[in-house]
Scaffold this motif. Structure first.
Motif, mmCIF file in Angstrom:
data_model
loop_
_atom_site.group_PDB
_atom_site.id
_atom_site.type_symbol
_atom_site.label_atom_id
_atom_site.label_comp_id
_atom_site.label_asym_id
_atom_site.label_seq_id
_atom_site.Cartn_x
_atom_site.Cartn_y
_atom_site.Cartn_z
ATOM 1 N N SER A 1 -9.469 15.296 2.176
ATOM 2 C CA SER A 1 -10.872 15.095 2.543
ATOM 3 C C SER A 1 -11.224 15.812 3.836
ATOM 4 N N PRO B 1 0.821 -1.213 0.000
ATOM 5 C CA PRO B 1 0.000 0.000 0.000
ATOM 6 C C PRO B 1 0.854 1.261 0.000
ATOM 7 N N ASP B 2 0.340 2.294 -0.642
ATOM 8 C CA ASP B 2 1.023 3.584 -0.697
ATOM 9 C C ASP B 2 0.466 4.475 0.413
ATOM 10 N N HIS B 3 1.042 4.350 1.614
ATOM 11 C CA HIS B 3 0.529 5.065 2.777
ATOM 12 C C HIS B 3 0.636 6.582 2.627
ATOM 13 N N GLU B 4 1.646 7.071 1.903
ATOM 14 C CA GLU B 4 1.760 8.512 1.674
ATOM 15 C C GLU B 4 0.578 9.013 0.860
ATOM 16 N N ALA B 5 0.208 8.286 -0.166
ATOM 17 C CA ALA B 5 -0.940 8.685 -0.984
ATOM 18 C C ALA B 5 -2.210 8.661 -0.155
ATOM 19 N N TYR B 6 -2.385 7.622 0.653
ATOM 20 C CA TYR B 6 -3.576 7.534 1.494
ATOM 21 C C TYR B 6 -3.621 8.689 2.486
ATOM 22 N N SER B 7 -2.472 9.037 3.046
ATOM 23 C CA SER B 7 -2.413 10.156 3.990
ATOM 24 C C SER B 7 -2.797 11.458 3.304
ATOM 25 N N ILE C 1 -4.708 11.852 0.609
ATOM 26 C CA ILE C 1 -6.136 11.823 0.283
ATOM 27 C C ILE C 1 -6.967 12.086 1.536
ATOM 28 N N ALA C 2 -6.569 11.476 2.647
ATOM 29 C CA ALA C 2 -7.283 11.698 3.907
ATOM 30 C C ALA C 2 -7.185 13.166 4.331
#
Length: 77
Positions: free
Chosen positions: A14, A2-8, A10-11
């Protein structure tokens, strides 16, 4: 993996969008001020300095903010 930086990212986007909408709903900030915040954020990235890689990132961030400003993303879904 998983790409945690991308998820962070996006979060964070939002959460910030929800906060801006809540500030507008509560009449803490008028829409014009919220748009001003977004324009300032975009200008910061458009005028940033750095390496080629940094400039590419800043350009992409400014582009995303400008898409939000154009009305496509700063809305309730």
């Amino acid at each position: 993996m998983p790409d945690h930086e991308a998820y962070s990212g996006i979060a964070a986007l939002s959460i910030c969008e929800a906060l801006l909408l809540a500030l507008n709903d509560a009449k803490v900030l008028p829409e014009s001020e919220i748009l001003g915040v977004l324009k300032d954020a975009s200008a910061t990235h458009e005028n940033a300095d750095g390496s080629e890689a940094d400039l590419e990132t800043h350009k992409a961030v400014a582009s995303l903010i400008n898409r939000i400003l154009s009305g496509g993303d700063f809305s309730r879904k």
